[in-house]
Enzyme design. Structure first.
Site, PDB file in Angstrom:
ATOM      1  N   TYR A   1       2.424 -28.564 -20.133  1.00 54.24           N
ATOM      2  CA  TYR A   1       2.069 -27.975 -18.788  1.00 54.24           C
ATOM      3  C   TYR A   1       2.989 -28.517 -17.671  1.00 54.24           C
ATOM      4  O   TYR A   1       2.992 -27.731 -16.542  1.00 54.24           O
ATOM      5  CB  TYR A   1       0.653 -28.775 -18.733  1.00 54.24           C
ATOM      6  CG  TYR A   1      -0.358 -27.769 -17.718  1.00 54.24           C
ATOM      7  CD1 TYR A   1      -0.543 -26.441 -18.162  1.00 54.24           C
ATOM      8  CD2 TYR A   1      -1.118 -28.475 -16.834  1.00 54.24           C
ATOM      9  CE1 TYR A   1      -1.693 -25.664 -17.192  1.00 54.24           C
ATOM     10  CE2 TYR A   1      -2.079 -27.687 -16.043  1.00 54.24           C
ATOM     11  CZ  TYR A   1      -2.108 -26.254 -16.196  1.00 54.24           C
ATOM     12  OH  TYR A   1      -3.169 -25.772 -15.280  1.00 54.24           O
TER      13      TYR A   1
ATOM     14  N   LYS B   1      -1.450 -28.703 -10.186  1.00 53.88           N
ATOM     15  CA  LYS B   1      -2.701 -28.992 -10.368  1.00 53.88           C
ATOM     16  C   LYS B   1      -3.320 -30.119  -9.592  1.00 53.88           C
ATOM     17  O   LYS B   1      -4.515 -30.308  -9.010  1.00 53.88           O
ATOM     18  CB  LYS B   1      -3.409 -28.864 -11.634  1.00 53.88           C
ATOM     19  CG  LYS B   1      -3.350 -27.406 -12.356  1.00 53.88           C
ATOM     20  CD  LYS B   1      -4.329 -26.401 -11.592  1.00 53.88           C
ATOM     21  CE  LYS B   1      -4.496 -25.109 -12.257  1.00 53.88           C
ATOM     22  NZ  LYS B   1      -5.151 -24.158 -11.499  1.00 53.88           N
TER      23      LYS B   1
HETATM   24  N1  LIG Z   1      -7.329 -20.667 -18.830  1.00 52.63           N
HETATM   25  C1  LIG Z   1      -7.342 -21.768 -18.891  1.00 52.63           C
HETATM   26  O1  LIG Z   1      -7.420 -22.615 -20.034  1.00 52.63           O
HETATM   27  C2  LIG Z   1      -7.461 -22.660 -17.568  1.00 52.63           C
HETATM   28  C3  LIG Z   1      -8.052 -23.795 -17.471  1.00 52.63           C
HETATM   29  C4  LIG Z   1      -8.379 -24.513 -16.378  1.00 52.63           C
HETATM   30  C5  LIG Z   1      -7.908 -23.825 -15.050  1.00 52.63           C
HETATM   31  N2  LIG Z   1      -7.406 -22.545 -15.219  1.00 52.63           N
HETATM   32  C6  LIG Z   1      -7.095 -21.953 -13.903  1.00 52.63           C
HETATM   33  O2  LIG Z   1      -8.023 -20.907 -13.647  1.00 52.63           O
HETATM   34  C7  LIG Z   1      -7.452 -19.814 -12.670  1.00 52.63           C
HETATM   35  C8  LIG Z   1      -7.430 -18.555 -13.106  1.00 52.63           C
HETATM   36  O3  LIG Z   1      -6.500 -18.213 -14.331  1.00 52.63           O
HETATM   37  P1  LIG Z   1      -7.016 -17.646 -15.543  1.00 52.63           P
HETATM   38  O4  LIG Z   1      -6.617 -18.583 -16.682  1.00 52.63           O
HETATM   39  O5  LIG Z   1      -8.194 -16.717 -15.558  1.00 52.63           O
HETATM   40  O6  LIG Z   1      -5.697 -16.814 -16.031  1.00 52.63           O
HETATM   41  P2  LIG Z   1      -5.416 -15.236 -15.482  1.00 52.63           P
HETATM   42  O7  LIG Z   1      -4.059 -15.058 -15.883  1.00 52.63           O
HETATM   43  O8  LIG Z   1      -6.452 -14.291 -15.778  1.00 52.63           O
HETATM   44  O9  LIG Z   1      -5.328 -15.447 -13.850  1.00 52.63           O
HETATM   45  C9  LIG Z   1      -4.327 -15.829 -13.001  1.00 52.63           C
HETATM   46  C10 LIG Z   1      -4.477 -15.114 -11.871  1.00 52.63           C
HETATM   47  O10 LIG Z   1      -3.539 -15.592 -10.692  1.00 52.63           O
HETATM   48  C11 LIG Z   1      -3.126 -14.412 -10.021  1.00 52.63           C
HETATM   49  N3  LIG Z   1      -1.874 -14.633  -9.284  1.00 52.63           N
HETATM   50  C12 LIG Z   1      -0.683 -15.218  -9.866  1.00 52.63           C
HETATM   51  N4  LIG Z   1       0.247 -15.298  -8.780  1.00 52.63           N
HETATM   52  C13 LIG Z   1      -0.483 -14.760  -7.559  1.00 52.63           C
HETATM   53  C14 LIG Z   1      -0.072 -14.451  -6.376  1.00 52.63           C
HETATM   54  N5  LIG Z   1       0.995 -14.686  -5.993  1.00 52.63           N
HETATM   55  N6  LIG Z   1      -1.230 -13.928  -5.416  1.00 52.63           N
HETATM   56  C15 LIG Z   1      -2.358 -13.452  -5.738  1.00 52.63           C
HETATM   57  N7  LIG Z   1      -2.759 -13.737  -7.213  1.00 52.63           N
HETATM   58  C16 LIG Z   1      -1.986 -14.323  -7.805  1.00 52.63           C
HETATM   59  C17 LIG Z   1      -2.861 -13.514 -11.140  1.00 52.63           C
HETATM   60  O11 LIG Z   1      -2.820 -12.206 -10.818  1.00 52.63           O
HETATM   61  C18 LIG Z   1      -4.093 -13.611 -12.113  1.00 52.63           C
HETATM   62  O12 LIG Z   1      -4.873 -12.702 -11.733  1.00 52.63           O
HETATM   63  C19 LIG Z   1      -6.007 -20.625 -12.760  1.00 52.63           C
HETATM   64  O13 LIG Z   1      -5.926 -21.283 -11.367  1.00 52.63           O
HETATM   65  C20 LIG Z   1      -5.802 -21.384 -13.771  1.00 52.63           C
HETATM   66  O14 LIG Z   1      -4.754 -22.367 -13.532  1.00 52.63           O
HETATM   67  C21 LIG Z   1      -7.224 -22.056 -16.186  1.00 52.63           C
END
Ligand SMILES: NC(=O)c1ccc[n+]([C@@H]2O[C@H](COP(=O)([O-])OP(=O)(O)OC[C@H]3O[C@@H](n4cnc5c(N)ncnc54)[C@H](O)[C@@H]3O)[C@@H](O)[C@H]2O)c1
Length: 254
Positions: free
Chosen positions: A153, A160
């Site tokens: 990570y 984060k």
């Molecule tokens: N999937 C997991 O295991 C997990 C766990 C904990 C937290 N998260 C967090 O959840 C959030 C959503 O991620 P996800 O897992 O649904 O994946 P995802 O890939 O579906 O979503 C990530 C989003 O970030 C957007 N993005 C990236 N760069 C950008 C920019 N410059 N401007 C605007 N949008 C931008 C992308 O378009 C995408 O829609 C993130 O913050 C991620 O770190 C995810």
């Protein structure tokens, strides 16, 4: 319904695996009126996915690293709604060089991108929309527990940690306006962002076994429910908080 009459901005819908997609669907089911945001070449994909929601919402442009986009979004929402009741920050990105075991060699430019897009953007979004938010409004972001170092990570973990701190400072500075700022620390969900992290399957393997409630990496619904609760008025006196939705993993020693 929990979100009856509330107007919400939901970022981060890339496809129907996105955590934000589950939040958007549930928010509509709970009575919210929503807009989605997306950016660049992803805009057309988000518009296609938006059609699968119970009531297809508009998709507005927001690249969180472009200050002009924040300004244009606030102007558009001021004209469209006059006010905003809540915003979901569901955005994370780190260049490949910042992930996957390259920690000691990652250049600042890659770290800067990860921190700007994944952490500073919470500030940019909250500050640009705060003038439209009345007391009782809510900002919610998505976290992956930054209290420890995870395999692969790397600088996303540092981003984060910055997000967690940023949320606390925003809670301090927006609290006097009655705006709450909280994070949901999710367990691993199999999304596009997650799959871009080398070794993500290691998290998947350990999680279900260690989380006392168990954990399904294909089900973002529990995370979405917590986001919806925080976007509602069910947590009127909670801000600067990180709510873990991880099956209880974070509380176990082994
Ligand atoms: N999937 C997991 O295991 C997990 C766990 C904990 C937290 N998260 C967090 O959840 C959030 C959503 O991620 P996800 O897992 O649904 O994946 P995802 O890939 O579906 O979503 C990530 C989003 O970030 C957007 N993005 C990236 N760069 C950008 C920019 N410059 N401007 C605007 N949008 C931008 C992308 O378009 C995408 O829609 C993130 O913050 C991620 O770190 C995810």
């Amino acid at each position: 319904m929990l979100l009856e009459g509330r107007r919400l901005v939901i970022t981060g819908v890339l496809n129907d695996d996105s955590i934000a997609y589950s939040v958007a669907r549930l928010a509509q089911q709970e009575g919210a009126e929503i807009v989605l945001t997306s950016f660049g070449r992803i805009l057309s994909i988000t518009r296609r996915v938006a059609r699968r929601l119970p009531s297809p919402p508009d998709v507005l442009e927001l690249d969180v690293s472009d200050p002009a986009h924040h300004e244009a979004l606030a102007t558009e929402l001021a004209g469209r709604w006059g006010h905003v009741d809540g915003v979901l920050h569901a955005i994370g990105f780190a260049p490949a060089a910042a992930l996957g075991g390259n920690f000691l060699a990652t250049e600042w430019s890659d770290v800067a991108t990860a921190v700007q897009v994944s952490a500073y953007s919470l500030k940019s979004l909250a500050v640009s929309l705060a003038p439209l938010m009345a007391p009782g409004s809510s900002v919610v972001g998505l976290d992956f527990d930054a209290a420890v170092a995870w395999p692969g990570y790397d600088w996303m973990g540092v981003a984060k940690a910055a997000l967690e701190s940023c949320a606390r400072y925003l809670a301090r500075d927006l609290g006097p306006q009655g705006i709450r700022v909280n994070l949901v620390a999710a367990g691993p969900i199999r999304t596009t962002a997650a799959k871009s992290i080398p070794g993500f399957n290691l998290f998947e393997d350990v999680w279900d076994g260690r989380a006392p409630l168990g954990w399904d990496v294909r089900n973002a619904e529990p995370v979405a429910k917590a986001c919806v609760a925080l976007l509602s008025d069910l947590f009127p006196a909670t801000t600067g908080e990180i709510i873990h939705v991880d099956g209880g993993f974070h509380a176990m020693g082994a």
